[in-house]
Design an enzyme around this catalytic site. Structure first.
Site, PDB file in Angstrom:
ATOM      1  N   ARG A 228      56.494  27.557 -28.636  1.00  0.00           N
ATOM      2  CA  ARG A 228      57.858  27.687 -28.129  1.00  0.00           C
ATOM      3  C   ARG A 228      58.372  26.303 -27.739  1.00  0.00           C
ATOM      4  O   ARG A 228      57.614  25.452 -27.274  1.00  0.00           O
ATOM      5  CB  ARG A 228      57.893  28.571 -26.875  1.00  0.00           C
ATOM      6  CG  ARG A 228      57.899  30.049 -27.166  1.00  0.00           C
ATOM      7  CD  ARG A 228      59.223  30.520 -27.767  1.00  0.00           C
ATOM      8  NE  ARG A 228      59.235  31.946 -28.041  1.00  0.00           N
ATOM      9  CZ  ARG A 228      58.837  32.507 -29.188  1.00  0.00           C
ATOM     10  NH1 ARG A 228      58.386  31.761 -30.176  1.00  0.00           N
ATOM     11  NH2 ARG A 228      58.898  33.814 -29.351  1.00  0.00           N
ATOM     12  N   HIS A 276      62.489  26.772 -36.395  1.00  0.00           N
ATOM     13  CA  HIS A 276      61.814  27.953 -35.822  1.00  0.00           C
ATOM     14  C   HIS A 276      61.530  28.954 -36.944  1.00  0.00           C
ATOM     15  O   HIS A 276      61.958  30.112 -36.891  1.00  0.00           O
ATOM     16  CB  HIS A 276      62.656  28.581 -34.707  1.00  0.00           C
ATOM     17  CG  HIS A 276      61.852  29.510 -33.827  1.00  0.00           C
ATOM     18  ND1 HIS A 276      62.020  29.600 -32.473  1.00  0.00           N
ATOM     19  CD2 HIS A 276      60.868  30.392 -34.118  1.00  0.00           C
ATOM     20  CE1 HIS A 276      61.175  30.493 -31.968  1.00  0.00           C
ATOM     21  NE2 HIS A 276      60.466  30.982 -32.954  1.00  0.00           N
TER      22      HIS A 276
HETATM   23  P1  NDP Z   1      48.433  35.704 -27.849  1.00  0.00           P
HETATM   24  O1  NDP Z   1      48.976  36.369 -26.651  1.00  0.00           O
HETATM   25  O2  NDP Z   1      47.542  36.476 -28.771  1.00  0.00           O
HETATM   26  O3  NDP Z   1      47.590  34.399 -27.409  1.00  0.00           O
HETATM   27  C1  NDP Z   1      48.045  33.487 -26.486  1.00  0.00           C
HETATM   28  C2  NDP Z   1      46.948  32.463 -26.233  1.00  0.00           C
HETATM   29  O4  NDP Z   1      47.438  31.480 -25.301  1.00  0.00           O
HETATM   30  C3  NDP Z   1      45.692  33.079 -25.598  1.00  0.00           C
HETATM   31  O5  NDP Z   1      44.536  32.462 -26.096  1.00  0.00           O
HETATM   32  C4  NDP Z   1      45.872  32.735 -24.115  1.00  0.00           C
HETATM   33  O6  NDP Z   1      44.670  32.641 -23.378  1.00  0.00           O
HETATM   34  C5  NDP Z   1      46.527  31.377 -24.238  1.00  0.00           C
HETATM   35  N1  NDP Z   1      47.214  31.042 -22.985  1.00  0.00           N
HETATM   36  C6  NDP Z   1      48.239  31.685 -22.384  1.00  0.00           C
HETATM   37  N2  NDP Z   1      48.560  31.094 -21.220  1.00  0.00           N
HETATM   38  C7  NDP Z   1      47.717  30.056 -21.087  1.00  0.00           C
HETATM   39  C8  NDP Z   1      47.531  29.087 -20.077  1.00  0.00           C
HETATM   40  N3  NDP Z   1      48.291  29.054 -18.977  1.00  0.00           N
HETATM   41  N4  NDP Z   1      46.557  28.161 -20.261  1.00  0.00           N
HETATM   42  C9  NDP Z   1      45.767  28.202 -21.354  1.00  0.00           C
HETATM   43  N5  NDP Z   1      45.893  29.096 -22.352  1.00  0.00           N
HETATM   44  C10 NDP Z   1      46.858  30.022 -22.209  1.00  0.00           C
HETATM   45  O7  NDP Z   1      49.668  35.109 -28.633  1.00  0.00           O
HETATM   46  P2  NDP Z   1      49.864  34.894 -30.199  1.00  0.00           P
HETATM   47  O8  NDP Z   1      48.713  34.124 -30.719  1.00  0.00           O
HETATM   48  O9  NDP Z   1      50.186  36.182 -30.850  1.00  0.00           O
HETATM   49  O10 NDP Z   1      51.205  34.018 -30.213  1.00  0.00           O
HETATM   50  C11 NDP Z   1      51.285  32.769 -29.559  1.00  0.00           C
HETATM   51  C12 NDP Z   1      52.726  32.304 -29.475  1.00  0.00           C
HETATM   52  O11 NDP Z   1      53.175  31.847 -30.743  1.00  0.00           O
HETATM   53  C13 NDP Z   1      53.744  33.377 -29.098  1.00  0.00           C
HETATM   54  O12 NDP Z   1      53.746  33.625 -27.711  1.00  0.00           O
HETATM   55  C14 NDP Z   1      55.046  32.747 -29.582  1.00  0.00           C
HETATM   56  O13 NDP Z   1      55.612  31.997 -28.538  1.00  0.00           O
HETATM   57  C15 NDP Z   1      54.608  31.826 -30.699  1.00  0.00           C
HETATM   58  N6  NDP Z   1      55.128  32.243 -32.008  1.00  0.00           N
HETATM   59  C16 NDP Z   1      55.944  31.393 -32.691  1.00  0.00           C
HETATM   60  C17 NDP Z   1      56.418  31.732 -33.923  1.00  0.00           C
HETATM   61  C18 NDP Z   1      57.238  30.780 -34.708  1.00  0.00           C
HETATM   62  O14 NDP Z   1      57.793  31.159 -35.754  1.00  0.00           O
HETATM   63  N7  NDP Z   1      57.358  29.533 -34.311  1.00  0.00           N
HETATM   64  C19 NDP Z   1      56.120  33.034 -34.542  1.00  0.00           C
HETATM   65  C20 NDP Z   1      55.218  33.843 -33.750  1.00  0.00           C
HETATM   66  C21 NDP Z   1      54.760  33.466 -32.521  1.00  0.00           C
HETATM   67  P3  NDP Z   1      43.696  33.913 -23.225  1.00  0.00           P
HETATM   68  O15 NDP Z   1      43.053  34.080 -24.585  1.00  0.00           O
HETATM   69  O16 NDP Z   1      42.725  33.506 -22.201  1.00  0.00           O
HETATM   70  O17 NDP Z   1      44.558  35.081 -22.846  1.00  0.00           O
HETATM   71  C1  OXD Z   2      57.884  35.183 -32.496  1.00  0.00           C
HETATM   72  C2  OXD Z   2      58.804  34.236 -33.122  1.00  0.00           C
HETATM   73  O1  OXD Z   2      57.639  35.091 -31.302  1.00  0.00           O
HETATM   74  O2  OXD Z   2      59.284  34.509 -34.239  1.00  0.00           O
HETATM   75  O3  OXD Z   2      57.369  36.058 -33.210  1.00  0.00           O
HETATM   76  O4  OXD Z   2      59.058  33.176 -32.565  1.00  0.00           O
END
Ligand code: NDP
Ligand code: OXD
Length: 313
Positions: A228, A276
């Site tokens: 993000r 994005h």
């Molecule tokens: P998940 O919820 O599966 O994973 C999030 C990961 O981040 C987990 O490993 C979590 O730790 C870690 N995390 C969260 N908070 C912290 C913190 N404070 N410190 C350290 N690690 C942290 O999310 P996804 O993998 O499904 O997606 C990740 C992000 O990708 C989404 O939230 C979105 O913002 C972004 N995204 C962007 C897209 C784009 O087109 N650019 C498309 C899709 C998603 P833990 O494993 O311990 O819970």
């Molecule tokens: C998502 C994105 O969060 O598209 O899936 O950014």
């Protein structure tokens, strides 16, 4: 439980295809109609209008059409019902492709070859192998782990950082605040796949970028952010690129989106910009998953991919 009606509340995304596909099985009401409608059970949302959902007296579940849910939490009147996020092979595949594409582009020095081509220079720079490059993934969730597997299969050394311990075969894993600096110090190419939460906002700043490993075969540290935009400080990235703390960056997300035309990131020679678009939510793949979840919920089964409201993702 009766077959629930859906409110579709999307901002900045055309609702037509989502509506058509959802309507195959259920009645769909398009926002702004539907406020106060007691027959609405589900909301399918992207950046819903503030306080809209709390006007629905019988709302049971909110479905985000994205993997990220920061857009859902931005609503000050968010009702206290379960929130389901996207976890889908199709979206994961798109993200894996984006990460591999950008890592290879930096690893294989694409910007150097492009510059050489413009000047018709025939010169072969030294090549290193993937195993000499260490890619660090911030956020080892469903997308981070899939990206890590793909990078491992290409031979890269892979590090991962998460909130809690997330062991993964072949990956050097680090967790929490205590693990952050050691993780960065062992990373040449940083891939950000974190969710935006109160804890992660602004985390990709100059102080963090300074900790990346720079004395490497790549000739500097590289940043790739597909998480993000508000995880990063755009100005800090520019500063790090200009003073050599960063060699190059691939950015899919920005503090303000669309990226303002006045942003120096657009024309920076060391920055690769995508709008994005790393992993787009495709209704043809996501709607069947949502409809399956709704039917399961009505049979009394547990919802999958629930958001932890306290953690914010
Ligand atoms: P998940 O919820 O599966 O994973 C999030 C990961 O981040 C987990 O490993 C979590 O730790 C870690 N995390 C969260 N908070 C912290 C913190 N404070 N410190 C350290 N690690 C942290 O999310 P996804 O993998 O499904 O997606 C990740 C992000 O990708 C989404 O939230 C979105 O913002 C972004 N995204 C962007 C897209 C784009 O087109 N650019 C498309 C899709 C998603 P833990 O494993 O311990 O819970
Ligand atoms: C998502 C994105 O969060 O598209 O899936 O950014």
């Amino acid at each position: 439980m009766e077959k629930g009606k859906i409110l579709l509340a999307l901002t900045g995304i055309h609702p037509q295809r989502w509506r058509e596909l959802l309507s195959a099985e259920r009645e769909v009401v398009l926002e702004p109609s539907g406020a106060d409608d007691p027959s609405i059970t589900y909301a399918v949302v992207w950046k819903q209008k503030p306080n809209l959902l709390r006007s629905l007296p019988n709302l049971r579940v909110i479905f985000s059409i994205g993997a990220g849910v920061d857009h859902v939490f931005a609503d000050p009147g968010l009702p206290d019902v379960p929130i389901v996020k996207v976890v889908a092979d199709n979206l994961t595949q798109h993200m894996v492709e984006y990460v591999v594409w950008r890592v290879l582009d930096h690893h294989r020095q694409a910007s150097l070859y492009r510059a050489q081509q413009q000047k018709k220079i025939w010169h072969e720079p030294p090549q290193r192998v993937a195993g000499d490059v260490s890619v660090g993934i911030m956020g080892l969730g469903s997308l981070g782990r899939a990206a890590a597997s793909a990078l491992l299969s290409l031979g890269f050394a892979v590090n991962g950082w998460s909130r809690s311990e997330r062991p993964m075969t072949g990956v050097s894993t680090y967790a929490g605040e205590a693990g952050l600096i050691p993780f960065l110090n062992a990373t040449d190419i940083l891939v950000v796949l974190l969710p935006l939460t109160q804890q992660t906002q602004g985390i990709v700043n100059y102080g963090l970028l300074k900790e990346l490993r720079r004395r490497n075969g790549l000739g500097g540290a590289v940043l790739i952010n597909a998480g993000r935009g508000r995880l990063q400080k755009d100005a800090d990235i520019l500063r790090a690129l200009d003073d050599g703390m960063l060699k190059e960056a691939s950015l899919d997300v920005f503090e303000v989106e669309p990226l303002p035309k006045t942003s120096p990131l657009w024309s920076h020679p060391k920055v690769f910009v995508t709008p994005h678009a790393a992993a787009t939510s495709d209704p043809a793949h996501l709607v069947p998953i949502m409809l399956r979840q709704m039917a399961a919920f009505e049979r009394g089964e547990r919802l999958e991919n629930l958001v932890d409201r306290k953690a914010g993702y």
